[in-house]
Structures are given as C-alpha cells and as structure tokens.
Design a protein around this motif. Structure first.
Motif, PDB file in Angstrom:
ATOM      1  N   PHE A 159       0.817  -1.215   0.000  1.00 47.33           N
ATOM      2  CA  PHE A 159       0.000   0.000   0.000  1.00 47.33           C
ATOM      3  C   PHE A 159       0.847   1.260   0.000  1.00 47.33           C
ATOM      4  N   PRO A 160       0.346   2.312  -0.605  1.00 47.57           N
ATOM      5  CA  PRO A 160      -0.832   2.341  -1.480  1.00 47.57           C
ATOM      6  C   PRO A 160      -0.572   1.511  -2.738  1.00 47.57           C
ATOM      7  N   SER A 161      -1.589   0.848  -3.237  1.00 42.29           N
ATOM      8  CA  SER A 161      -1.425  -0.021  -4.394  1.00 42.29           C
ATOM      9  C   SER A 161      -0.975   0.771  -5.619  1.00 42.29           C
ATOM     10  N   ILE A 162       0.211   0.446  -6.132  1.00 38.79           N
ATOM     11  CA  ILE A 162       0.711   1.123  -7.327  1.00 38.79           C
ATOM     12  C   ILE A 162      -0.077   0.694  -8.555  1.00 38.79           C
ATOM     13  N   HIS A 163      -0.596  -0.535  -8.562  1.00 41.00           N
ATOM     14  CA  HIS A 163      -1.448  -0.973  -9.671  1.00 41.00           C
ATOM     15  C   HIS A 163      -2.675  -0.064  -9.782  1.00 41.00           C
ATOM     16  N   VAL A 164      -3.249   0.250  -8.644  1.00 41.41           N
ATOM     17  CA  VAL A 164      -4.432   1.120  -8.630  1.00 41.41           C
ATOM     18  C   VAL A 164      -4.044   2.564  -8.945  1.00 41.41           C
ATOM     19  N   PHE A 165      -3.046   3.054  -8.246  1.00 42.09           N
ATOM     20  CA  PHE A 165      -2.651   4.456  -8.403  1.00 42.09           C
ATOM     21  C   PHE A 165      -2.207   4.770  -9.833  1.00 42.09           C
ATOM     22  N   ASN A 166      -1.364   3.929 -10.407  1.00 44.66           N
ATOM     23  CA  ASN A 166      -0.877   4.194 -11.760  1.00 44.66           C
ATOM     24  C   ASN A 166      -1.971   4.032 -12.809  1.00 44.66           C
ATOM     25  N   SER A 167      -2.949   3.184 -12.535  1.00 47.85           N
ATOM     26  CA  SER A 167      -4.091   3.063 -13.451  1.00 47.85           C
ATOM     27  C   SER A 167      -4.869   4.366 -13.490  1.00 47.85           C
ATOM     28  N   ILE A 168      -5.048   4.979 -12.338  1.00 44.30           N
ATOM     29  CA  ILE A 168      -5.731   6.270 -12.276  1.00 44.30           C
ATOM     30  C   ILE A 168      -4.910   7.321 -13.015  1.00 44.30           C
ATOM     31  N   GLY A 169      -3.598   7.318 -12.789  1.00 43.83           N
ATOM     32  CA  GLY A 169      -2.724   8.267 -13.468  1.00 43.83           C
ATOM     33  C   GLY A 169      -2.743   8.085 -14.973  1.00 43.83           C
ATOM     34  N   ALA A 170      -2.775   6.831 -15.430  1.00 47.15           N
ATOM     35  CA  ALA A 170      -2.823   6.557 -16.869  1.00 47.15           C
ATOM     36  C   ALA A 170      -4.136   7.061 -17.465  1.00 47.15           C
ATOM     37  N   HIS A 171      -5.230   6.846 -16.756  1.00 46.64           N
ATOM     38  CA  HIS A 171      -6.528   7.318 -17.244  1.00 46.64           C
ATOM     39  C   HIS A 171      -6.572   8.836 -17.334  1.00 46.64           C
ATOM     40  N   ILE A 172      -6.021   9.506 -16.336  1.00 49.78           N
ATOM     41  CA  ILE A 172      -5.975  10.968 -16.354  1.00 49.78           C
ATOM     42  C   ILE A 172      -5.168  11.453 -17.557  1.00 49.78           C
ATOM     43  N   ALA A 173      -4.027  10.817 -17.785  1.00 53.06           N
ATOM     44  CA  ALA A 173      -3.159  11.214 -18.901  1.00 53.06           C
ATOM     45  C   ALA A 173      -3.855  11.023 -20.241  1.00 53.06           C
ATOM     46  N   ILE A 174      -4.569   9.917 -20.390  1.00 57.68           N
ATOM     47  CA  ILE A 174      -5.272   9.648 -21.637  1.00 57.68           C
ATOM     48  C   ILE A 174      -6.404  10.650 -21.851  1.00 57.68           C
ATOM     49  N   CYS A 175      -7.127  10.959 -20.801  1.00 58.94           N
ATOM     50  CA  CYS A 175      -8.241  11.906 -20.915  1.00 58.94           C
ATOM     51  C   CYS A 175      -7.774  13.331 -21.198  1.00 58.94           C
ATOM     52  N   ARG A 176      -6.528  13.652 -20.823  1.00 61.35           N
ATOM     53  CA  ARG A 176      -6.017  15.004 -21.019  1.00 61.35           C
ATOM     54  C   ARG A 176      -5.125  15.125 -22.255  1.00 61.35           C
ATOM     55  N   SER A 177      -4.857  14.004 -22.938  1.00 64.77           N
ATOM     56  CA  SER A 177      -3.985  14.043 -24.105  1.00 64.77           C
ATOM     57  C   SER A 177      -4.683  14.734 -25.278  1.00 64.77           C
ATOM     58  N   GLU A 178      -3.905  15.378 -26.111  1.00 67.05           N
ATOM     59  CA  GLU A 178      -4.442  16.164 -27.212  1.00 67.05           C
ATOM     60  C   GLU A 178      -5.235  15.327 -28.212  1.00 67.05           C
ATOM     61  N   ASN A 179      -4.770  14.109 -28.477  1.00 69.44           N
ATOM     62  CA  ASN A 179      -5.421  13.313 -29.521  1.00 69.44           C
ATOM     63  C   ASN A 179      -6.602  12.487 -29.016  1.00 69.44           C
ATOM     64  N   TRP A 180      -6.734  12.321 -27.688  1.00 66.94           N
ATOM     65  CA  TRP A 180      -7.816  11.489 -27.175  1.00 66.94           C
ATOM     66  C   TRP A 180      -8.816  12.209 -26.279  1.00 66.94           C
ATOM     67  N   LYS A 181      -8.508  13.446 -25.879  1.00 69.68           N
ATOM     68  CA  LYS A 181      -9.385  14.102 -24.907  1.00 69.68           C
ATOM     69  C   LYS A 181     -10.762  14.431 -25.480  1.00 69.68           C
ATOM     70  N   HIS A 182     -10.893  14.437 -26.809  1.00 66.29           N
ATOM     71  CA  HIS A 182     -12.190  14.683 -27.435  1.00 66.29           C
ATOM     72  C   HIS A 182     -12.857  13.402 -27.927  1.00 66.29           C
ATOM     73  N   SER A 183     -12.246  12.265 -27.640  1.00 59.21           N
ATOM     74  CA  SER A 183     -12.789  10.979 -28.077  1.00 59.21           C
ATOM     75  C   SER A 183     -13.488  10.272 -26.920  1.00 59.21           C
ATOM     76  N   LYS A 184     -14.822  10.189 -27.007  1.00 62.54           N
ATOM     77  CA  LYS A 184     -15.571   9.499 -25.962  1.00 62.54           C
ATOM     78  C   LYS A 184     -15.237   8.018 -25.934  1.00 62.54           C
ATOM     79  N   VAL A 185     -14.983   7.440 -27.105  1.00 63.52           N
ATOM     80  CA  VAL A 185     -14.658   6.012 -27.185  1.00 63.52           C
ATOM     81  C   VAL A 185     -13.366   5.729 -26.422  1.00 63.52           C
TER      82      VAL A 185
END
Length: 239
Positions: A145-171
């Motif tokens: 703890f804290p679980s890095i599997h969980v924490f880094n998954s959240i960080g990866a999702h944030i990065a993908i949602c904020r990236s220029e090429n994917w932040k406008h893609s709902k899919v």
C-alpha cells in the motif's frame, strides 16, 4: 556526405528536442529500490487486512486486466509524450505518477507490510489459474500500500483523458475508464491486494491530483513566489 560537425549538431538537436525523456530516469531509482524491498520484506511484516477482504470472491479471469496494466501505463506515457507539443501534460503525468510511486516506496520501507489473502486461494489447472500461479511466484504478497497498480491506473486514465489526440474521443476515454476500473477490481479479485491498499491508493490519487492538476498546486506555487518576493524585499530593506 555529412561532416562531423553537422552530425554532432544534429545529435545535439535530437537530444535537446527529446530532453524530457530523461525524466524516465526515475525508473533507475524506483526499480532497484522496489527489488530491494521485495527481497528483504519476506517474513517479518505488518499484516494488512480488512473485514471486507473476506467477502470479496476469488475470480481468476481478472488476471487478464491485471496484466494489461503494464501495457496500459506504457501506452499512456508514450501517447502523452508524443502528442503533448509543449510537454506540460507529460511533465504533469510524470509528477503525478512518480510522486505517488515514491510515497509507496517510502511507506513500504518505513512500514514493512504484506497480506495473507492467498492462503484462502485454491488454484486449479485452468488457464487463468496457471497465469495467477506464475504471478504469485514472481510477485510477492508484500509491499502493498498504497497499491501502485491502482494508483498508476488512475494516473494513466488521467493522462489519456487530457492528451491532445484522445481528450475529445468518448470512445477512447470510456475504454480507458473501463480498463482502469477492471484493473482496480482485479487487484482484489485475484487476491493481490487488500481493500485497504485500494482505498489508500484512491486517497493518494485524490490528494496528488489537487496539487498536480488542480488549484492546490497553483496556489502552492503562487504562495512560494509571494514568499520569495517578500523575503527579497525584506533583505533589500534591511540592507
């Protein structure tokens, strides 16, 4: 044929244009430290357990999203680096992930911990159970703890949602969200982590988000600047 000076100049330009990749040198700190903890924290540790752990079923199929985590984080890093022109989002991703990972290393060093959840698991000869058997042999049930599997998954999702090429893609964002949730659940369904590890990772992600992406970080920087200005003015006045 290119001259030596031309090749040297182009090499310097290449290194300079990719200078932010040197942030990945953090792994030279993380991996040896983590390996040390895995080798030394084996028998004597504080047991992590919550009553809720006893009600969570063992679902071997969730080993698949658990393993997908490695590619998920890598794709998030590569994507944010390649498509972030000024590298601000890439730097924020590094700040978020590397800070949380350092907190995890310090916590595991100061408070050696582990769980006994695997004692209740019966592995058959099925495909998913064989994967879990291999996982159990290479990944210990310590340093949780804290679980890095969980924490880094959240960080990866944030990065993908904020990236220029994917932040406008709902899919892309919906797919990322579903994968993030499945990875978080997988840590508990294959008995790799206690609910406590997941909750502390969620808490750490929430707090760090405020400083890296939210107003708290901006306020902290502005406060530091104002403190510095007042300090300089005071020194000039005293002089």
């Amino acid at each position: 044929m290119q001259s030596h000076d031309t090749r040297k100049k182009r090499l310097k330009e290449l290194i300079y244009s990719n200078r932010y990749l040197f942030l990945q040198a953090y792994w030279l700190l993380y991996l040896p430290w983590f390996a040390y903890l895995e080798k030394t924290v084996t028998k004597h540790f504080h047991i992590i357990h919550m009553k809720l752990d006893d009600y969570i079923p063992f679902l071997p199929v969730f080993v698949i999203p658990y393993f997908l985590w490695f590619g998920y984080v890598a794709v998030a890093f590569v994507n944010i680096y390649l498509h972030d022109k000024n590298k601000k989002e890439y730097i924020k991703t590094c700040q978020f992930l590397f800070t949380g990972m350092t907190v995890f290393l310090i916590a595991s060093t100061i408070y050696p911990n582990g769980h006994l959840l695997r004692n209740s698991v019966t592995l058959d000869n099925g495909f998913f159970c064989n994967l879990i058997r291999e996982l159990y042999q290479t990944d210990t049930s310590t340093n949780l703890f804290p679980s890095i599997h969980v924490f880094n998954s959240i960080g990866a999702h944030i990065a993908i949602c904020r990236s220029e090429n994917w932040k406008h893609s709902k899919v892309a964002k919906n797919a990322s969200f579903m994968l993030m949730i499945s990875i978080i659940l997988s840590t508990m369904f294959i008995k790799q982590h206690s609910v406590f590890d997941v909750l502390t990772a969620l808490l750490m992600a929430f707090i760090l988000y405020q400083f890296v992406y939210g107003r708290a970080g901006v306020d902290a920087i502005e406060t530091a600047r104002e403190t510095g200005k007042r300090s300089r003015r005071k020194r000039r006045y005293e002089f």
